[in-house]
Design a protein around this motif. Structure first.
Motif: not given
Length: 92
Positions: A1-14
């Motif tokens: 799965m690809k994810m941008g830096i901001k999305e990765f940071r926002e969804r880190l817990g998940e």
């Protein structure tokens, strides 16, 4: 799965409790990869071979770089560590 830096940071817990490898991107270019710890297995890395490759690469770099001591000093490597590298070369 690809994810941008901001999305990765926002969804880190998940992402952290998930079971997928995440490719982290910045403006569409891959800048890193997150792999949950439980997906890593011991056979993935031969630590002894990796350590030997690392030592061999460092020795080759020193052989090919006449000013290696000055370069390491410029990076803030303490003089005693540099002397230790010289001692390792003399032992082999």
């Amino acid at each position: 799965m690809k994810m941008g830096i901001k999305e990765f940071r926002e969804r880190l817990g998940e992402v952290a409790i998930g079971d997928q490898v995440i490719e982290v991107t910045h403006h569409g270019k891959r800048v890193g990869r997150y792999m949950p710890e439980r997906l890593r297995t011991a056979p993935d890395i031969d630590l002894d071979a990796w350590a030997k490759q690392r030592v061999d690469a460092a020795r080759r770099w020193r052989e090919q770089t006449p000013d290696w001591r000055e370069r390491l000093k410029a990076f803030g490597i303490p003089a005693d560590e540099i002397e230790g590298m010289e001692a390792d070369d003399q032992c082999s």
